[in-house]
Scaffold this motif. Structure first.
Motif, PDB file in Angstrom:
ATOM      1  N   GLN A 188      -2.919   1.652   0.702  1.00 13.90           N
ATOM      2  CA  GLN A 188      -3.645   2.369  -0.347  1.00 13.90           C
ATOM      3  C   GLN A 188      -4.006   1.443  -1.501  1.00 13.90           C
ATOM      4  OE1 GLN A 188      -1.503   5.874  -1.629  1.00 13.90           O
ATOM      5  NE2 GLN A 188      -0.841   6.354   0.460  1.00 13.90           N
ATOM      6  N   TRP A 189      -3.077   0.578  -1.916  1.00 14.62           N
ATOM      7  CA  TRP A 189      -3.304  -0.270  -3.077  1.00 14.62           C
ATOM      8  C   TRP A 189      -4.337  -1.363  -2.822  1.00 14.62           C
ATOM      9  CZ3 TRP A 189       2.595  -1.432  -4.098  1.00 14.62           C
ATOM     10  CH2 TRP A 189       3.228  -0.238  -4.468  1.00 14.62           C
ATOM     11  N   LEU A 190      -4.480  -1.790  -1.578  1.00 16.30           N
ATOM     12  CA  LEU A 190      -5.299  -2.960  -1.260  1.00 16.30           C
ATOM     13  C   LEU A 190      -6.568  -2.578  -0.505  1.00 16.30           C
ATOM     14  CD1 LEU A 190      -2.416  -5.385  -0.153  1.00 16.30           C
ATOM     15  CD2 LEU A 190      -3.448  -5.149  -2.421  1.00 16.30           C
ATOM     16  N   GLN A 191      -7.174  -1.461  -0.874  1.00 19.74           N
ATOM     17  CA  GLN A 191      -8.368  -0.992  -0.176  1.00 19.74           C
ATOM     18  C   GLN A 191      -9.634  -1.734  -0.585  1.00 19.74           C
ATOM     19  OE1 GLN A 191      -8.688   3.214  -0.801  1.00 19.74           O
ATOM     20  NE2 GLN A 191      -7.018   3.730   0.591  1.00 19.74           N
ATOM     21  N   ALA A 192      -9.640  -2.322  -1.771  1.00 15.36           N
ATOM     22  CA  ALA A 192     -10.860  -2.950  -2.284  1.00 15.36           C
ATOM     23  C   ALA A 192     -11.287  -4.125  -1.399  1.00 15.36           C
ATOM     24  CB  ALA A 192     -10.630  -3.435  -3.716  1.00 15.36           C
ATOM     25  N   PRO A 193     -12.589  -4.339  -1.249  1.00 17.01           N
ATOM     26  CA  PRO A 193     -13.079  -5.432  -0.394  1.00 17.01           C
ATOM     27  C   PRO A 193     -12.532  -6.798  -0.791  1.00 17.01           C
ATOM     28  CG  PRO A 193     -14.878  -3.952  -0.990  1.00 17.01           C
ATOM     29  CD  PRO A 193     -13.692  -3.527  -1.801  1.00 17.01           C
ATOM     30  N   GLU A 194     -12.330  -7.021  -2.102  1.00 18.87           N
ATOM     31  CA  GLU A 194     -11.832  -8.326  -2.537  1.00 18.87           C
ATOM     32  C   GLU A 194     -10.374  -8.565  -2.149  1.00 18.87           C
ATOM     33  OE1 GLU A 194     -11.840  -5.599  -6.242  1.00 18.87           O
ATOM     34  OE2 GLU A 194     -13.073  -5.973  -4.460  1.00 18.87           O
ATOM     35  N   GLN A 195      -9.698  -7.521  -1.637  1.00 18.65           N
ATOM     36  CA  GLN A 195      -8.310  -7.664  -1.197  1.00 18.65           C
ATOM     37  C   GLN A 195      -8.198  -7.866   0.313  1.00 18.65           C
ATOM     38  OE1 GLN A 195      -6.157  -7.984  -3.472  1.00 18.65           O
ATOM     39  NE2 GLN A 195      -7.214  -7.106  -5.238  1.00 18.65           N
ATOM     40  N   THR A 196      -9.320  -8.108   0.982  1.00 18.82           N
ATOM     41  CA  THR A 196      -9.305  -8.243   2.446  1.00 18.82           C
ATOM     42  C   THR A 196      -8.356  -9.347   2.914  1.00 18.82           C
ATOM     43  OG1 THR A 196     -11.581  -7.442   2.638  1.00 18.82           O
ATOM     44  CG2 THR A 196     -10.721  -8.718   4.482  1.00 18.82           C
ATOM     45  N   ARG A 197      -8.435 -10.504   2.265  1.00 23.92           N
ATOM     46  CA  ARG A 197      -7.590 -11.622   2.688  1.00 23.92           C
ATOM     47  C   ARG A 197      -6.114 -11.339   2.439  1.00 23.92           C
ATOM     48  NH1 ARG A 197      -9.087 -17.517   0.558  1.00 23.92           N
ATOM     49  NH2 ARG A 197      -8.363 -16.586  -1.397  1.00 23.92           N
ATOM     50  N   LEU A 198      -5.812 -10.681   1.317  1.00 21.70           N
ATOM     51  CA  LEU A 198      -4.416 -10.345   1.040  1.00 21.70           C
ATOM     52  C   LEU A 198      -3.892  -9.341   2.061  1.00 21.70           C
ATOM     53  CD1 LEU A 198      -1.891 -10.576  -0.649  1.00 21.70           C
ATOM     54  CD2 LEU A 198      -2.861  -8.952  -2.292  1.00 21.70           C
ATOM     55  N   ARG A 199      -4.736  -8.380   2.465  1.00 20.99           N
ATOM     56  CA  ARG A 199      -4.315  -7.439   3.512  1.00 20.99           C
ATOM     57  C   ARG A 199      -3.971  -8.184   4.799  1.00 20.99           C
ATOM     58  NH1 ARG A 199      -8.841  -4.466   1.748  1.00 20.99           N
ATOM     59  NH2 ARG A 199      -9.959  -4.930   3.687  1.00 20.99           N
ATOM     60  N   ARG A 200      -4.786  -9.173   5.142  1.00 24.46           N
ATOM     61  CA  ARG A 200      -4.516  -9.953   6.351  1.00 24.46           C
ATOM     62  C   ARG A 200      -3.229 -10.748   6.223  1.00 24.46           C
ATOM     63  NH1 ARG A 200     -10.660 -12.297   7.195  1.00 24.46           N
ATOM     64  NH2 ARG A 200     -11.586 -10.374   8.049  1.00 24.46           N
ATOM     65  N   HIS A 201      -2.984 -11.299   5.030  1.00 31.30           N
ATOM     66  CA  HIS A 201      -1.748 -12.048   4.821  1.00 31.30           C
ATOM     67  C   HIS A 201      -0.526 -11.135   4.959  1.00 31.30           C
ATOM     68  CE1 HIS A 201      -4.058 -15.462   3.974  1.00 31.30           C
ATOM     69  NE2 HIS A 201      -4.137 -15.398   2.658  1.00 31.30           N
ATOM     70  N   PHE A 202      -0.645  -9.905   4.447  1.00 31.45           N
ATOM     71  CA  PHE A 202       0.462  -8.957   4.598  1.00 31.45           C
ATOM     72  C   PHE A 202       0.675  -8.615   6.071  1.00 31.45           C
ATOM     73  CE2 PHE A 202       0.733  -7.780   0.051  1.00 31.45           C
ATOM     74  CZ  PHE A 202       2.104  -7.632  -0.040  1.00 31.45           C
ATOM     75  N   ALA A 203      -0.420  -8.399   6.797  1.00 29.81           N
ATOM     76  CA  ALA A 203      -0.294  -8.089   8.221  1.00 29.81           C
ATOM     77  C   ALA A 203       0.399  -9.230   8.958  1.00 29.81           C
ATOM     78  CB  ALA A 203      -1.668  -7.822   8.828  1.00 29.81           C
ATOM     79  N   LEU A 204       0.042 -10.480   8.631  1.00 32.82           N
ATOM     80  CA  LEU A 204       0.659 -11.643   9.265  1.00 32.82           C
ATOM     81  C   LEU A 204       2.141 -11.719   8.941  1.00 32.82           C
ATOM     82  CD1 LEU A 204       0.380 -14.335  10.813  1.00 32.82           C
ATOM     83  CD2 LEU A 204      -0.177 -15.416   8.618  1.00 32.82           C
ATOM     84  N   TRP A 205       2.478 -11.530   7.661  1.00 31.10           N
ATOM     85  CA  TRP A 205       3.875 -11.618   7.237  1.00 31.10           C
ATOM     86  C   TRP A 205       4.714 -10.525   7.906  1.00 31.10           C
ATOM     87  CZ3 TRP A 205       6.559  -8.361   3.489  1.00 31.10           C
ATOM     88  CH2 TRP A 205       7.826  -8.837   3.155  1.00 31.10           C
ATOM     89  N   ILE A 206       4.193  -9.323   7.967  1.00 30.49           N
ATOM     90  CA  ILE A 206       4.914  -8.217   8.600  1.00 30.49           C
ATOM     91  C   ILE A 206       5.140  -8.511  10.085  1.00 30.49           C
ATOM     92  CG2 ILE A 206       4.719  -5.786   9.313  1.00 30.49           C
ATOM     93  CD1 ILE A 206       3.240  -5.366   6.582  1.00 30.49           C
ATOM     94  N   LYS A 207       4.122  -9.064  10.753  1.00 30.23           N
ATOM     95  CA  LYS A 207       4.258  -9.383  12.177  1.00 30.23           C
ATOM     96  C   LYS A 207       5.324 -10.451  12.404  1.00 30.23           C
ATOM     97  CE  LYS A 207       0.002 -10.407  13.111  1.00 30.23           C
ATOM     98  NZ  LYS A 207      -1.187 -10.805  13.896  1.00 30.23           N
ATOM     99  N   ARG A 208       5.397 -11.419  11.501  1.00 34.12           N
ATOM    100  CA  ARG A 208       6.317 -12.538  11.707  1.00 34.12           C
ATOM    101  C   ARG A 208       7.734 -12.247  11.231  1.00 34.12           C
ATOM    102  NH1 ARG A 208       2.868 -18.041  10.202  1.00 34.12           N
ATOM    103  NH2 ARG A 208       1.511 -17.985  12.043  1.00 34.12           N
ATOM    104  N   VAL A 209       7.863 -11.377  10.230  1.00 30.91           N
ATOM    105  CA  VAL A 209       9.177 -11.177   9.613  1.00 30.91           C
ATOM    106  C   VAL A 209       9.831  -9.861  10.037  1.00 30.91           C
ATOM    107  CG1 VAL A 209      10.394 -10.955   7.415  1.00 30.91           C
ATOM    108  CG2 VAL A 209       8.522 -12.597   7.648  1.00 30.91           C
TER     109      VAL A 209
END
Length: 343
Positions: A233-254
């Motif tokens: 919900q917090w990271l819906q803005a288009p400028e947060q696309t890369r941060l959303r991907r970083h969170f997805a990567l971190w969640i997958k790895r950790v």
């Protein structure tokens, strides 16, 4: 939980639980690789301006933060070479406008399981390297002085931080005026475990750093899934696309390696969208209770191995290699345990 009690006599060692430990040797062999993946994916999160903004506004409780122009946040190079050619490429360095000048934020992310007693000395060295680099690049203030630097140590170890927070505390005081020459450089410590356990920090905020800390120390799988939903919900803005991907990567790895059954791992690793990760977690979590019970048993057995190693370190003269062989731990883990017990 069954207690694993090794019997020691002379230089010989008999461990009745060795066979039960054997199944976990393969998993432990990948411990270093997984820890490195954690390091890198975690640093990616703090390579985004939204994360650094939330770090400063949510966890630096000082009046001057309100004077920062947070829209000016800019990541800078973090390669500084010491005399023995060791690079500090892994630390994260930002700068932000503070009035008409720049303020630098040096973020050192500490993943060691043990507390570094000489962290204050490391911080003094790294800040000195940063200043040397700024002088070479002629990035001084308008009056020709060095710009201010905020050194932050972000620590996620299980043991609470108890090391000196100013390099002056590491220098032996000498009477007669010599103490005035002691170096004086404090750093800001953010001990994630202590923060999560404290009532000082508000939990219900739209602060992504707070969410990171709470995910690291989540109380249950459901709590973690709900937190990930908030991040979506917090990271819906288009400028947060890369941060959303970083969170997805971190969640997958950790998080996911200990959550997801082995036969589903490839499917999960193919996901790159945080919303997809959350939706699948919310759905699949209903099917995984038995798998999580098994993971809980494995975690319990590893705790037993660690406790056995601690007992052997305290009560015997065995080498780290012998204790590692007896318990199924890595030699590096045994060495860290020995260092922890010394302190």
């Amino acid at each position: 939980m069954k207690s694993y009690a090794p019997q020691c006599s002379g230089q010989g060692l008999t461990i009745s639980a060795l066979e039960q430990f054997e199944d976990h040797r393969k998993a432990l062999a990948t411990w270093g690789t997984m820890n490195n993946q954690h390091d890198q994916s975690y640093k990616l999160l703090f390579s985004e301006p939204r994360t650094v903004r939330d770090l400063l506004t949510g966890f630096v409780r000082e009046a001057w933060v309100k004077q920062l122009d947070l829209d000016s946040l800019e990541k800078v190079s973090s390669t500084f070479v010491t005399d023995d050619l060791r690079d500090r490429e892994d630390d994260v360095i930002w700068r932000v406008r503070f009035g008409d000048e720049w303020l630098y934020v040096y973020l050192l992310i500490e993943f060691q399981s043990t507390v570094d007693a000489f962290m204050a000395l490391r911080i003094m060295t790294y800040v000195g390297l940063l200043y040397q680099d700024l002088v070479k690049q002629k990035k001084l203030t308008q009056s020709g002085k060095l710009p201010p630097v905020l050194p932050i140590v972000l620590y996620n170890g299980g043991k609470r931080w108890n090391a000196a927070r100013n390099v002056s505390e590491l220098v032996q005081p000498v009477p007669g005026g010599l103490e005035q020459y002691r170096p004086d450089l404090p750093y800001l410590l953010l001990d994630e475990g202590a923060i999560v356990a404290s009532e000082q920090w508000p939990k219900e905020t739209r602060n992504v750093v707070s969410a990171i800390f709470r995910l690291e120390y989540h109380r249950s799988h459901q709590d973690a899934i709900e937190l990930i939903g908030l991040l979506v919900q917090w990271l819906q803005a288009p400028e947060q696309t890369r941060l959303r991907r970083h969170f997805a990567l971190w969640i997958k790895r950790v998080l996911l390696p200990s959550w997801v059954p082995d036969d589903e791992e490839a499917e999960w690793q193919a996901l790159n969208d945080l919303n997809e990760v959350h939706n699948m977690l919310a759905e699949r979590a209903k099917q995984w209770p038995e798998h999580w019970k098994q993971e809980g048993r494995q975690e319990g057995e590893e705790k037993a191995r660690l406790e056995t190693a601690r007992n052997l370190i305290r009560d015997t003269s065995l080498t780290d290699e012998a204790i590692a062989s007896a318990t199924g731990l890595d030699v590096e883990q045994v060495t860290e345990l020995r260092t922890e017990l010394r302190h």
